[in-house]
Enzyme design. Structure first.
Site, PDB file in Angstrom:
ATOM      1  N   HIS A  77     -30.090  17.156   3.046  1.00  8.97           N
ATOM      2  CA  HIS A  77     -30.227  16.032   2.516  1.00  8.97           C
ATOM      3  C   HIS A  77     -30.481  16.411   1.146  1.00  8.97           C
ATOM      4  CE1 HIS A  77     -31.367  11.807   0.984  1.00  8.97           C
ATOM      5  NE2 HIS A  77     -32.287  12.667   0.816  1.00  8.97           N
ATOM      6  N   GLU A  78     -31.591  17.158   1.218  1.00 10.65           N
ATOM      7  CA  GLU A  78     -32.964  17.561   0.500  1.00 10.65           C
ATOM      8  C   GLU A  78     -32.105  18.431  -1.086  1.00 10.65           C
ATOM      9  OE1 GLU A  78     -35.375  16.213  -0.612  1.00 10.65           O
ATOM     10  OE2 GLU A  78     -35.398  15.435   1.529  1.00 10.65           O
ATOM     11  N   HIS A 102     -29.957  16.138  -3.272  1.00 10.43           N
ATOM     12  CA  HIS A 102     -30.319  15.753  -4.532  1.00 10.43           C
ATOM     13  C   HIS A 102     -30.663  17.278  -5.425  1.00 10.43           C
ATOM     14  CE1 HIS A 102     -32.519  12.202  -3.670  1.00 10.43           C
ATOM     15  NE2 HIS A 102     -32.990  13.068  -2.423  1.00 10.43           N
ATOM     16  N   GLU A 135     -30.439   8.219  -2.962  1.00 14.50           N
ATOM     17  CA  GLU A 135     -30.489   8.594  -1.704  1.00 14.50           C
ATOM     18  C   GLU A 135     -28.950   8.245  -0.940  1.00 14.50           C
ATOM     19  OE1 GLU A 135     -33.138  10.167  -0.273  1.00 14.50           O
ATOM     20  OE2 GLU A 135     -33.914   9.979  -1.997  1.00 14.50           O
TER      21      GLU A 135
END
EC number: 3.4.24.-
Length: 295
Positions: free
Chosen positions: A148-149, A152, A223
């Site tokens: 997930h990071e 980003h 997100e």
């Protein structure tokens, strides 16, 4: 991706200028300001430069400030062992899968279940996780969080949110100055400076709060994209497992410390009004979006 982001940025600023022009024309503010020695175009340029400048300075310093304020200990792959080596290797593998330059990887000591990515560019980024996250989550869940990071970073979210924040900053500065000047003309000459100063401060705070709702809205959309990107990198089940673990931690009535930590992160919350300021969508909505996706 870069050209698309710049194109969106230019379009946004064109809309900003057009909106301001329409508002000032409808209200007849332009001639009034010109008559009082205030050039609308110059003020707009000034606010734009300061608003964007402040946002980009924050972006350039983001990695340094995160390390300093969070006490992040960057992992040196040459001497790392055990859990640190395993964490670094996971990020390295996921970054290679995402075709990203290897970011710095760090750990900071905190009981909160948290992770974040920051940095001014894809080639100068940092992925950090809390010790609480490593103690709470299993390997599959950690994999989902890291993916997930990195999503980003791959999506350029740090730059995108900086551009949005810069536009909001420009709006805040411009309208707070215009309105404070208009208010100051309603009082005696000797009080005008004081009224203008106080009104500018109060309006800047008020408009900044309202602007944060806009920034938070865009953050929530990013997100969802990062969740989708994380699902592609680490697998949908790993991404869902990570979010479900966060939800269980947040919902556990006996773990008030965990609840407070997650609320501070704005991952979720029970206050509907405060949800407007949340940078993250509700965990339930994020999990549902992943379950309904085809990743």
């Amino acid at each position: 991706m870069w050209f698309k982001r710049i194109g969106l940025f230019l379009l946004t600023n064109i809309l900003v200028v057009v909106t301001i022009s329409i508002v000032t024309s409808v209200l007849g503010i332009g001639p009034y300001l010109d008559a009082n020695g205030i050039n609308l175009s110059s003020l707009l340029v000034f606010c734009f430069l300061w608003g964007m400048g402040g946002a980009f300075v924050s972006l350039l310093l983001s990695k340094f400030m995160a390390k300093m304020m969070m006490g992040v200990q960057v992992i040196d792959p040459r001497s790392a062992s055990g859990a640190e080596r395993e964490l670094y290797s996971r990020v390295e593998r996921l970054a290679r899968t995402a075709n990203l330059p290897m970011p710095e990887v760090g750990i900071y000591h905190s009981p909160e279940v948290n992770a974040f990515a920051t940095g001014p560019s894809k080639s100068s980024s940092l992925v950090a996780v809390s010790s609480g996250l490593l103690q709470t989550m299993d390997n599959a869940e950690v994999e989902g969080v890291l993916a997930h990071e990195l999503a980003h970073v791959a999506n350029g979210d740090m730059v995108t949110m900086t551009l949005i924040q810069g536009v909001v900053n420009a709006f805040v500065m411009f309208f707070s100055r215009i309105i404070s000047y208009a208010l100051s003309t309603m009082v005696k000459d000797e009080l005008q400076y004081t009224v203008r100063l106080i009104a500018n401060i109060v309006l800047s705070i008020l408009f900044s709060i309202l602007g944060s709702i806009i920034v938070a809205y865009f953050s929530r959309t990013r997100e969802y994209r990062a969740d989708a990107g994380g699902a592609k990198l680490a697998g949908r089940q790993n991404m869902i497992a990570a979010l479900e673990k966060l939800k269980r931690t947040f919902d556990a009535p006996e773990d008030e410390r965990g609840r407070e930590a997650l609320a501070t992160m704005k991952i979720s919350g029970h206050n509907k009004w405060m949800a407007l300021f949340s940078t993250h969508p509700p965990l339930e909505a994020r999990i549902a979006a992943l379950k309904n996706s085809g990743y």
